[in-house]
Scaffold this motif. Structure first.
Motif, PDB file in Angstrom:
ATOM      1  N   VAL A 352      14.973 -24.473  -7.460  1.00  0.00           N
ATOM      2  CA  VAL A 352      14.214 -25.598  -8.004  1.00  0.00           C
ATOM      3  C   VAL A 352      14.499 -25.773  -9.493  1.00  0.00           C
ATOM      4  N   VAL A 353      14.576 -24.653 -10.221  1.00  0.00           N
ATOM      5  CA  VAL A 353      14.746 -24.716 -11.673  1.00  0.00           C
ATOM      6  C   VAL A 353      16.127 -25.247 -12.058  1.00  0.00           C
ATOM      7  N   ILE A 354      17.142 -24.943 -11.252  1.00  0.00           N
ATOM      8  CA  ILE A 354      18.510 -25.284 -11.649  1.00  0.00           C
ATOM      9  C   ILE A 354      18.748 -26.786 -11.674  1.00  0.00           C
ATOM     10  N   VAL A 355      17.968 -27.551 -10.898  1.00  0.00           N
ATOM     11  CA  VAL A 355      18.206 -28.993 -10.805  1.00  0.00           C
ATOM     12  C   VAL A 355      17.958 -29.708 -12.134  1.00  0.00           C
ATOM     13  N   PRO A 356      16.789 -29.542 -12.776  1.00  0.00           N
ATOM     14  CA  PRO A 356      16.626 -30.204 -14.084  1.00  0.00           C
ATOM     15  C   PRO A 356      17.605 -29.708 -15.138  1.00  0.00           C
ATOM     16  N   VAL A 357      18.005 -28.433 -15.060  1.00  0.00           N
ATOM     17  CA  VAL A 357      18.984 -27.913 -16.024  1.00  0.00           C
ATOM     18  C   VAL A 357      20.316 -28.649 -15.881  1.00  0.00           C
ATOM     19  N   LEU A 358      20.812 -28.745 -14.651  1.00  0.00           N
ATOM     20  CA  LEU A 358      22.079 -29.450 -14.422  1.00  0.00           C
ATOM     21  C   LEU A 358      21.964 -30.929 -14.755  1.00  0.00           C
ATOM     22  N   SER A 359      20.814 -31.522 -14.447  1.00  0.00           N
ATOM     23  CA  SER A 359      20.618 -32.943 -14.734  1.00  0.00           C
ATOM     24  C   SER A 359      20.647 -33.200 -16.232  1.00  0.00           C
ATOM     25  N   LEU A 360      20.022 -32.302 -17.018  1.00  0.00           N
ATOM     26  CA  LEU A 360      20.022 -32.448 -18.468  1.00  0.00           C
ATOM     27  C   LEU A 360      21.436 -32.316 -19.036  1.00  0.00           C
ATOM     28  N   LEU A 361      22.194 -31.322 -18.523  1.00  0.00           N
ATOM     29  CA  LEU A 361      23.563 -31.144 -19.003  1.00  0.00           C
ATOM     30  C   LEU A 361      24.430 -32.351 -18.659  1.00  0.00           C
ATOM     31  N   GLN A 362      24.245 -32.878 -17.452  1.00  0.00           N
ATOM     32  CA  GLN A 362      25.009 -34.054 -17.044  1.00  0.00           C
ATOM     33  C   GLN A 362      24.656 -35.256 -17.917  1.00  0.00           C
ATOM     34  N   ALA A 363      23.351 -35.453 -18.206  1.00  0.00           N
ATOM     35  CA  ALA A 363      22.925 -36.595 -19.006  1.00  0.00           C
ATOM     36  C   ALA A 363      23.375 -36.464 -20.462  1.00  0.00           C
ATOM     37  N   LYS A 364      23.347 -35.233 -20.993  1.00  0.00           N
ATOM     38  CA  LYS A 364      23.656 -35.025 -22.398  1.00  0.00           C
ATOM     39  C   LYS A 364      25.157 -34.985 -22.662  1.00  0.00           C
ATOM     40  N   TYR A 365      25.886 -34.187 -21.880  1.00  0.00           N
ATOM     41  CA  TYR A 365      27.302 -33.948 -22.157  1.00  0.00           C
ATOM     42  C   TYR A 365      28.239 -34.582 -21.133  1.00  0.00           C
ATOM     43  N   GLY A 366      27.790 -34.693 -19.888  1.00  0.00           N
ATOM     44  CA  GLY A 366      28.696 -35.014 -18.802  1.00  0.00           C
ATOM     45  C   GLY A 366      29.405 -33.761 -18.332  1.00  0.00           C
ATOM     46  N   ILE A 367      29.837 -33.743 -17.085  1.00  0.00           N
ATOM     47  CA  ILE A 367      30.485 -32.559 -16.503  1.00  0.00           C
ATOM     48  C   ILE A 367      31.764 -33.008 -15.807  1.00  0.00           C
ATOM     49  N   GLY A 368      32.874 -32.375 -16.150  1.00  0.00           N
ATOM     50  CA  GLY A 368      34.137 -32.694 -15.485  1.00  0.00           C
ATOM     51  C   GLY A 368      35.009 -33.622 -16.310  1.00  0.00           C
ATOM     52  N   ASP A 369      35.436 -34.719 -15.712  1.00  0.00           N
ATOM     53  CA  ASP A 369      36.367 -35.636 -16.378  1.00  0.00           C
ATOM     54  C   ASP A 369      35.669 -36.430 -17.473  1.00  0.00           C
ATOM     55  N   ALA A 370      36.420 -36.767 -18.512  1.00  0.00           N
ATOM     56  CA  ALA A 370      35.898 -37.580 -19.612  1.00  0.00           C
ATOM     57  C   ALA A 370      35.679 -39.025 -19.144  1.00  0.00           C
ATOM     58  N   THR A 371      34.581 -39.601 -19.615  1.00  0.00           N
ATOM     59  CA  THR A 371      34.263 -40.995 -19.312  1.00  0.00           C
ATOM     60  C   THR A 371      33.932 -41.707 -20.624  1.00  0.00           C
ATOM     61  N   GLU A 372      33.720 -43.020 -20.525  1.00  0.00           N
ATOM     62  CA  GLU A 372      33.355 -43.774 -21.728  1.00  0.00           C
ATOM     63  C   GLU A 372      32.008 -43.321 -22.266  1.00  0.00           C
ATOM     64  N   THR A 373      31.088 -42.985 -21.377  1.00  0.00           N
ATOM     65  CA  THR A 373      29.760 -42.521 -21.800  1.00  0.00           C
ATOM     66  C   THR A 373      29.819 -41.107 -22.360  1.00  0.00           C
ATOM     67  N   HIS A 374      30.654 -40.268 -21.742  1.00  0.00           N
ATOM     68  CA  HIS A 374      30.762 -38.862 -22.160  1.00  0.00           C
ATOM     69  C   HIS A 374      32.236 -38.548 -22.444  1.00  0.00           C
ATOM     70  N   PRO A 375      32.713 -38.889 -23.638  1.00  0.00           N
ATOM     71  CA  PRO A 375      34.139 -38.663 -23.941  1.00  0.00           C
ATOM     72  C   PRO A 375      34.502 -37.189 -24.103  1.00  0.00           C
ATOM     73  N   HIS A 376      33.520 -36.323 -24.377  1.00  0.00           N
ATOM     74  CA  HIS A 376      33.787 -34.898 -24.549  1.00  0.00           C
ATOM     75  C   HIS A 376      32.870 -34.087 -23.631  1.00  0.00           C
ATOM     76  N   PRO A 377      33.138 -34.125 -22.330  1.00  0.00           N
ATOM     77  CA  PRO A 377      32.220 -33.472 -21.385  1.00  0.00           C
ATOM     78  C   PRO A 377      32.432 -31.964 -21.335  1.00  0.00           C
ATOM     79  N   LEU A 378      31.506 -31.273 -20.649  1.00  0.00           N
ATOM     80  CA  LEU A 378      31.722 -29.878 -20.297  1.00  0.00           C
ATOM     81  C   LEU A 378      32.852 -29.859 -19.271  1.00  0.00           C
ATOM     82  N   THR A 379      33.936 -29.167 -19.580  1.00  0.00           N
ATOM     83  CA  THR A 379      35.164 -29.319 -18.778  1.00  0.00           C
ATOM     84  C   THR A 379      35.046 -28.764 -17.364  1.00  0.00           C
ATOM     85  N   ALA A 380      34.227 -27.718 -17.177  1.00  0.00           N
ATOM     86  CA  ALA A 380      34.059 -27.109 -15.850  1.00  0.00           C
ATOM     87  C   ALA A 380      35.409 -26.874 -15.175  1.00  0.00           C
ATOM     88  N   PRO A 381      36.280 -26.040 -15.768  1.00  0.00           N
ATOM     89  CA  PRO A 381      37.646 -25.904 -15.247  1.00  0.00           C
ATOM     90  C   PRO A 381      37.705 -25.378 -13.812  1.00  0.00           C
TER      91      PRO A 381
END
Length: 532
Positions: A352-381
């Motif tokens: 249950v706890v991990i969901v808001p954590v991942l959601s916050l990271l996705q909203a703040k940084y983005g995860i994976g490929d760079a997008t216009e909204t998140h040009p410098h995401p967490l790369t998650a290699p």
């Protein structure tokens, strides 16, 4: 809710599968489980009140402060980089060398001992100093890459697949080797069930050997898989039969790779446990099976394989960590079934706890490929590699030749280890340890080897009683692991809180944007920690 379901199902399976694995890996195989041993030492010292314990507590706390201070200087202040790396270019081949400047990794090497550390580092040397230059000599790297960057690119994109192939062979071989203890564990569980005394056996089994009964094992497994079946039907449009087949695949893969992850956690600890490698192997196997069912080019195929991999990843991660807990309980006299009940509760909480954590990271940084909204995401290699693997199977671009080479190397290592066993040699070559070395960055296995050498030096008695010095070294190693882990969590809190309160800086401790002197100050501090 999809994330909650995947995390909960995988975590619960990881807990349940440690029930038969506990006796196989902890009681019979007697693996070290470094973090479990370190935690047991902390608990033993904390519950002893004599004068000798006072000195041990001071040593433990001092080592924790040393490890935590080191982590704070490196990860918080950015006074030095986490590692020293270099590369030598000979023609088209790159020879890489590196050292991770983590006292906790030295402590892990100290706890597991020299033999295991040598084998892990041997696998790393095979991957980085033999296979990598050989591959580059045959297949040139892009002109834009050179030195360390070229070595890392070749290792990450190519050599890792060889490690995955060896890991697949090693996982099957390890299960074959421990099949006897696993069957004994299951037979004991059936005995408890037949006596209808699941929690308090009258069959003479000691309290410290009573696992949760077979009712728990079967009942919770079935209950956990029902939501996964429904998830497959809703997300992928699978029929009831297709969903049941994928769910059955999850059970088999989760048990297989929970055993593999548990074995590796017992060898080198959870911090170096190749959960991502286990997950990659799972996704590859699942993709191959699904390829025959769904057909090449099916757009839903990669998603189905990744869902299987996600559940197995959670099961393997929790399996390794929970076995560390059970090892601690084994050393301090805990009751296994009570630990297992609390582990299920802990998994449900974490899901249950991990969901808001991942959601916050996705909203703040983005995860994976760079997008216009998140040009410098967490790369998650690792996650990116898994996605490429699944797409590669269904798109026909997977490097099968590298996987086959890894499997053949795994067979060769098994034959070599069997020969060593027949000779009753002290140095053995567990195939999973060698495969782990090929899969991990060389700088990690090199630091673990330093810890193993330090342990051997202490074991031979550099001063005073060798046994006394060894005990003090174990306490010091436990403190280093604990201190670095706690400070690592502390440094992560501001980043997490900055997602909630945008006015809060994500790095309030940082003095430098990048380490001004590289890793050299860290090497000096690293040497001082080793001397202590």
């Amino acid at each position: 809710w999809h994330t909650v379901t995947v995390s909960l199902v995988g975590g619960v399976l990881g807990v349940l599968f440690t029930i038969p694995l506990r006796r196989a890996l902890i009681v019979h195989a007697r693996l070290r489980f470094p973090e479990g041993v370190a935690t047991a030492e902390v608990l033993k010292v904390g519950t002893t009140a004599d004068a000798r314990a006072g000195g041990a507590v001071r040593l433990l706390l001092g080592a924790a402060a040393l490890g935590g201070g080191f982590k704070f200087a490196e990860g918080g202040f950015k006074l030095w980089s986490e590692s020293l790396e270099g590369a030598l270019q000979l023609g088209r081949s790159t020879f890489y060398g590196g050292l991770n400047l983590s006292p906790a990794l030295v402590a892990v090497g100290y706890i597991i001992g020299l033999n295991t550390a040598i084998v892990v580092c041997l696998g790393g040397a095979m991957g980085w100093l033999v296979l990598l230059p050989l591959y580059q000599a045959m297949v040139p790297t892009p002109d834009a890459l050179a030195g360390v960057a070229a070595a890392k690119a070749t290792w990450s994109g190519q050599i890792r697949y060889i490690g995955i192939g060896a890991m697949l062979v090693g996982g099957v071989w390890t299960l074959i080797q421990i099949r006897g203890p696993i069957l004994q564990s299951l037979q004991q569980l059936m005995t408890l069930y037949r006596t209808r005394d699941v929690l308090h056996s009258s069959e003479g089994i000691p309290r410290t050997e009573r696992d949760a009964g077979v009712v728990w094992l079967i009942g919770l497994t079935v209950a956990a898989l029902v939501p996964m079946l429904l998830l497959y039907r809703s997300l992928l449009g699978q029929s009831l039969l297709g969903g049941a087949g994928l769910t059955l695949l999850i059970v088999v893969a989760a048990f297989l790779f929970s055993a593999v992850a548990g074995y590796m956690a017992g060898l080198v600890g959870s911090s170096s446990n190749p959960v991502s490698g286990v997950t990659i192997a799972t996704i590859m196997c699942a993709s191959l099976l699904l390829l025959g069912i769904m057909g090449q080019g099916n757009p839903a195929g990669p998603a189905a394989a990744l869902l299987v991999g996600a559940v197995v990843c959670c099961a393997a991660a929790m399996g390794g960590d929970n076995l560390q807990d059970l090892k601690t309980g084994h050393l301090v006299g805990a009751t296994p079934w009570k630990q297992q009940v609390m582990q299920v509760i802990g998994v449900a909480t974490g899901a249950v706890v991990i969901v808001p954590v991942l959601s916050l990271l996705q909203a703040k940084y983005g995860i994976g490929d760079a997008t216009e909204t998140h040009p410098h995401p967490l790369t998650a290699p690792q996650a990116t590699l898994m996605a490429k693997l699944a797409n590669g199977v269904f798109g026909g671009s997977l490097p099968w030749h590298l996987l086959v080479i890894g499997m053949l190397l795994g067979v060769v290592v098994i034959l070599l280890d069997t020969r060593q066993a027949r000779r009753q040699a002290e140095l053995r070559f567990p195939v999973l340890a060698v495969a782990l070395g090929m899969y991990l960055p060389l700088k990690l296995s090199a630091t673990i080897l330093l810890g193993g050498c330090l342990a051997e030096w202490v074991r031979r008695g550099r001063s005073g009683s060798a046994a006394s010095t060894e005990d003090r070294g174990l306490l010091c190693a436990a403190g280093l692991v604990t201190g670095e882990a706690l400070v690592g969590i502390l440094l992560a809190l501001p980043v997490a809180l900055s997602s909630v309160w945008p006015g809060l800086s994500g790095d309030p401790f940082q003095l430098f944007a990048a380490p001004p002197w590289g890793g050299w100050p860290g090497l000096l501090a690293f040497a001082l920690v080793g001397m202590v």
